[in-house]
Design a protein around this motif. Sequence first.
Motif, short mmCIF file in Angstrom:
data_model
loop_
_atom_site.label_atom_id
_atom_site.label_comp_id
_atom_site.label_asym_id
_atom_site.label_seq_id
_atom_site.Cartn_x
_atom_site.Cartn_y
_atom_site.Cartn_z
N GLU A 4 -27.38 10.16 -8.47
CA GLU A 4 -27.36 8.84 -8.18
C GLU A 4 -25.95 8.27 -9.01
N ARG A 5 -25.72 8.84 -10.29
CA ARG A 5 -24.59 8.42 -11.11
C ARG A 5 -23.19 8.58 -10.38
N ALA A 6 -23.13 9.49 -9.49
CA ALA A 6 -22.07 10.19 -8.60
C ALA A 6 -21.73 8.85 -8.00
N VAL A 7 -20.01 8.20 -8.17
CA VAL A 7 -19.64 7.18 -7.46
C VAL A 7 -19.06 7.71 -6.06
N LYS A 8 -18.15 8.80 -6.55
CA LYS A 8 -17.32 9.46 -5.43
C LYS A 8 -17.01 10.85 -5.56
N ILE A 9 -17.06 11.81 -4.65
CA ILE A 9 -16.70 13.16 -4.60
C ILE A 9 -15.58 13.23 -4.41
N ASN A 10 -14.54 13.59 -5.27
CA ASN A 10 -13.24 13.91 -4.89
C ASN A 10 -12.76 15.18 -4.29
N ILE A 11 -13.41 16.34 -4.89
CA ILE A 11 -13.18 17.68 -4.22
C ILE A 11 -14.51 18.46 -4.28
N LEU A 12 -14.74 18.84 -3.33
CA LEU A 12 -16.07 19.77 -3.15
C LEU A 12 -15.74 20.93 -2.97
N ARG A 13 -16.25 22.17 -3.55
CA ARG A 13 -15.92 23.60 -3.48
C ARG A 13 -17.07 24.19 -3.34
N TRP A 14 -17.13 25.61 -2.78
CA TRP A 14 -18.09 26.41 -2.70
C TRP A 14 -17.71 27.85 -3.32
N CYS A 73 -22.07 25.27 -5.82
CA CYS A 73 -21.17 24.29 -5.49
C CYS A 73 -20.67 23.66 -6.63
N ASN A 74 -19.30 23.43 -6.56
CA ASN A 74 -18.77 22.81 -7.59
C ASN A 74 -17.95 21.37 -7.04
N ALA A 75 -17.81 20.51 -7.87
CA ALA A 75 -17.33 19.15 -7.46
C ALA A 75 -16.62 18.54 -8.64
N GLU A 76 -15.42 18.04 -8.20
CA GLU A 76 -15.04 16.96 -8.99
C GLU A 76 -15.49 15.52 -8.61
N ILE A 77 -16.32 14.89 -9.55
CA ILE A 77 -16.94 13.45 -9.18
C ILE A 77 -16.38 12.71 -10.01
N TYR A 78 -16.50 11.43 -9.64
CA TYR A 78 -16.25 10.50 -10.47
C TYR A 78 -17.31 9.26 -10.61
N THR A 79 -17.40 8.98 -11.87
CA THR A 79 -18.59 8.26 -12.14
C THR A 79 -18.15 7.01 -12.80
N TRP A 80 -18.52 5.83 -12.95
CA TRP A 80 -18.00 4.52 -13.52
C TRP A 80 -18.00 4.78 -15.09
N ARG A 81 -18.85 5.54 -15.67
CA ARG A 81 -18.78 5.59 -17.30
C ARG A 81 -17.79 6.39 -17.60
#
Length: 120
Positions: A26-36, A95-103
Amino acid sequence: QVQLVESGGGLVQAGGSLRLLCAASERAVKINILRWYRQGYGNERELVAQITSGGSVKYADSVLGRFTISIDNAKKTGDLQMNSLKPEDTGAYYCNAEIYTWREGSNDYWGQGTQVTVSS
């Protein structure tokens, strides 16, 4: 801290299909890049597919035309549709992802992996 959870791996015969799902907590705001990535026995981990939030995709030559990566930022999920599977597709898929969170801003996260086994 963001958790990535993969699901959908399993055993399938050559020529079959599997769909892998990667879900961010839930803490994820946006997935910028997703990789497998995948790692076969005795092999190095290799990039299979990548997608950006803008929809730009990239595939390894070995899966081009057979695998499709997608992302859904409304649900904070990504998936990998794998068709025409071959025994050489066998391995642990991560799964690997660059994810943005507010904090914490943007950071890189990994899932725990899911096993895909393709029998001949």
